[in-house]
Enzyme design. Structure first.
Site, PDB file in Angstrom:
ATOM      1  N   ASP A  21     -74.791  78.038  55.917  1.00  0.00           N
ATOM      2  CA  ASP A  21     -74.997  76.745  55.964  1.00  0.00           C
ATOM      3  C   ASP A  21     -75.191  76.023  54.658  1.00  0.00           C
ATOM      4  O   ASP A  21     -75.975  75.179  54.806  1.00  0.00           O
ATOM      5  CB  ASP A  21     -76.106  76.554  57.121  1.00  0.00           C
ATOM      6  CG  ASP A  21     -75.806  77.332  58.513  1.00  0.00           C
ATOM      7  OD1 ASP A  21     -74.744  77.614  58.861  1.00  0.00           O
ATOM      8  OD2 ASP A  21     -76.956  77.726  58.901  1.00  0.00           O
ATOM      9  N   GLU A 195     -70.521  71.248  65.384  1.00  0.00           N
ATOM     10  CA  GLU A 195     -71.637  71.298  65.050  1.00  0.00           C
ATOM     11  C   GLU A 195     -71.713  70.969  63.604  1.00  0.00           C
ATOM     12  O   GLU A 195     -70.588  70.714  63.036  1.00  0.00           O
ATOM     13  CB  GLU A 195     -72.141  72.512  65.346  1.00  0.00           C
ATOM     14  CG  GLU A 195     -71.935  73.616  64.639  1.00  0.00           C
ATOM     15  CD  GLU A 195     -72.305  74.968  65.171  1.00  0.00           C
ATOM     16  OE1 GLU A 195     -73.294  75.088  65.838  1.00  0.00           O
ATOM     17  OE2 GLU A 195     -71.595  76.241  64.744  1.00  0.00           O
TER      18      GLU A 195
END
Length: 564
Positions: A21, A195
């Protein structure tokens, strides 16, 4: 004859091991990148680079008890940090989610932001943002207004999961959302599972970069744009991700998340590419940092978790972001920026050689579930050693006494020397491999079953089941031993020596530890397992009086393969 200039090449991953991420920014000539840490503390790794190719861990954003991760189930914890810089206030901001519960697909998560005048801290106390979902990101507009984007998690039966990407204005001075949340998209392709929304502004457009396709083999980076920050957003005209490891079309709307093993691409070593973050160089070259994985050959198992890679990008004539080579397939190499034409990657930079010569515990050590505090781990009580006091068994999600470093290669050797004097059969200390409380391998000094001498023995946890190799043990007369663990493509070989002048002796070999991988562990029901990664560790257990300690005189990790 005119000489030909060859552009330097950057090899992926740029940050190997658990570094998922990635959120990247540039401030002046410096690049900073934050990554998720899940059940590990200190929380939120922050890396620094001056050339986009070589990265150094500089510290953590949450390292003073800001979060309590005791009892965290795999793969919950601290998710998807987003790093930003507000030029007006000259402050660094970091937004993150604390995923506390994933049972029942409810996904209870609180999101916060912290700020600092320096990337090295100190960081502010957490400012509460919302509990609407997860993966928050802050955007500092050029008119002085600030916005937060996040996934609004969907729990209603019959509605498209996992939910909408939402955007709201936020007051960063006094805290709190201004006005309403605006639902702007459920994704820009048919892959679904939108997302990690991140806002950017370029040539009069707001661009929304999102992750899609789930955290598995269908993962990708999608993009849309709008004239207004609240939309409407127009998807990229290709209808496909702009970066992925598996470019084939997939219709997966309504699937909240999945491994999508059918999308594993046999023609590339770079899998699961997605969840990207955009940055430009001083000369105007553009890059996306994104997560990726490297499976064990011939398998779908990823021991190293999700790592950080880089792809060079360009803007098309009609204003769309795209990979520089015109494809959307993530590559194992990417051209270096024009700013740094002579850059060379130091592939040994993720090796470790700790002699514990200072009064500070080395920063690359992380601990599962609990904080690192001087009362159980320090280098001061016996200078030149890392002293670890034993605590709960390694099955514990509360207080295991583990000091671990990210595994950064599929072929490496980790080594240590320790002194330990057990007086009870529940006291142990040693070296091992660790994924979470249910899954690890541990070679340790402990008492023999007769309780009259110290031995070396291997203990293993697999999917929560305990296996003690009682038939392979070695007496250790002076309670001191050097340990060596060779990890090679999912198999472990353990050696020891009782005298530093002696040859290494084989204790056991070719232990199958392929299950110590994202797909091999038993995470929350409904998940494919985990998405954190393998660690190497030294540690101690004392379920007797919590008084015994082990002294480690060195800790080294030598990677045999890193490049590509």
């Amino acid at each position: 004859m005119e000489s030909i200039k060859f552009m330097a090449i950057i090899h992926n991953p740029i940050i190997p091991g658990m570094a998922p991420d990635p959120s990247i920014i540039r401030v002046g000539n410096d690049y900073y990148l934050a990554t998720s840490t899940f059940h590990w503390t200190p929380a939120v790794q922050i890396f620094h680079s001056t050339d986009l190719a070589n990265w150094e861990l500089t510290g953590y954003a949450l390292d003073h008890g800001e979060v309590n991760l005791r009892g965290t189930n795999t793969p919950a914890g601290i998710w998807a940090p987003h790093l930003s810089y507000d030029p007006a206030s000259k402050r660094f901001w970091l937004a993150y989610s604390h995923m506390q519960n994933m049972a029942g697909r409810e996904f209870n998560s609180d999101s916060f932001a912290v700020w600092s005048d320096s990337i090295n801290g100190p960081w502010s106390k957490p400012i509460y943002l919302t509990s609407i979902g997860f993966d928050p990101a802050l955007f500092h507009d050029d008119d002085g207004r600030h916005y937060v984007s996040i996934l609004e998690w969907e729990t209603r039966t019959g509605y498209q999961a996992p939910g909408h990407i939402v955007v709201a204005e936020i007051d960063l001075v006094n805290g709190g959302i201004i006005g309403d949340w605006h639902r702007v998209t459920t994704g820009f392709t048919t892959r679904g599972c939108a997302e990690a929304p991140q806002l950017y502004k370029h040539n009069g457009y707001y661009y929304l970069l999102i992750a899609a396709g789930g955290t598995g083999y269908a993962h990708g980076v999608e993009i849309g744009r709008a004239k207004d920050v609240f939309g409407p957003y127009t998807p990229h005209p290709s209808g496909e991700p702009i970066i992925t490891s598996s470019p084939h079309h997939l219709f997966s709307l309504g699937d909240p998340d999945a491994g999508h093993f059918e999308m594993q691409n046999p023609n590339t070593p770079i899998q699961k590419s997605g969840h990207g973050s955009l940055v430009s160089t001083p000369s105007g070259d553009w890059y996306v940092a994104h997560l990726m994985s490297r499976p064990l050959p011939g398998t779908s198992l990823n021991p190293l978790g999700r790592e950080t890679s880089l792809q060079k990008m360009t803007w098309s004539q009609d204003g769309w972001l795209q990979m520089a080579d015109g494809s959307n397939l993530a590559k194992a190499t990417t051209p270096a920026p024009r700013d740094y034409p002579n850059t060379q990657q130091d592939f040994a930079s993720f090796d470790i050689n700790d002699q514990f010569e200072t009064n500070q515990v080395p920063a690359h050590f992380m601990t599962p579930y609990r904080e690192q505090t001087n009362d159980w781990v320090n280098t001061t009580e016996r200078p030149g050693h890392l002293r670890i006091y034993g605590d709960n068994s390694f099955f514990s999600q509360v207080d295991p006494a583990i000091m671990a470093t990210r595994a950064t290669s599929l072929d490496y050797t980790v080594q240590t020397k320790l002194e330990f004097h057990p007086v009870h059969y529940s006291q142990t200390a040693g070296l091992g491999l660790y994924y979470d409380a249910n899954n690890w391998l541990y070679v340790r000094l402990c008492q023999d079953d007769t309780e009259d001498h110290t031995v070396l023995r291997v203990l293993q946890a697999k999917l929560g089941q305990r296996t003690d190799d009682i038939f392979t043990e070695v007496p250790v007369k002076n309670d001191t031993v050097e340990l060596q663990l060779r990890y090679h493509m999912g198999f472990a070989t353990i050696s020891y020596r009782l005298d530093s002048q002696s040859d290494w002796q084989r204790l056991t070999q070719d232990i199958d530890v392929t299950y110590l991988s994202d797909e091999g562990v038993n995470g929350e029901p409904g998940e494919i397992g985990g998405f954190t990664g393998l660690f190497n560790f030294i540690g101690a257990v004392d379920a007797y009086q919590h008084q015994s300690f082990a002294d480690f005189s060195y800790y080294t990790v030598k990677n045999n393969t890193l490049k590509g």
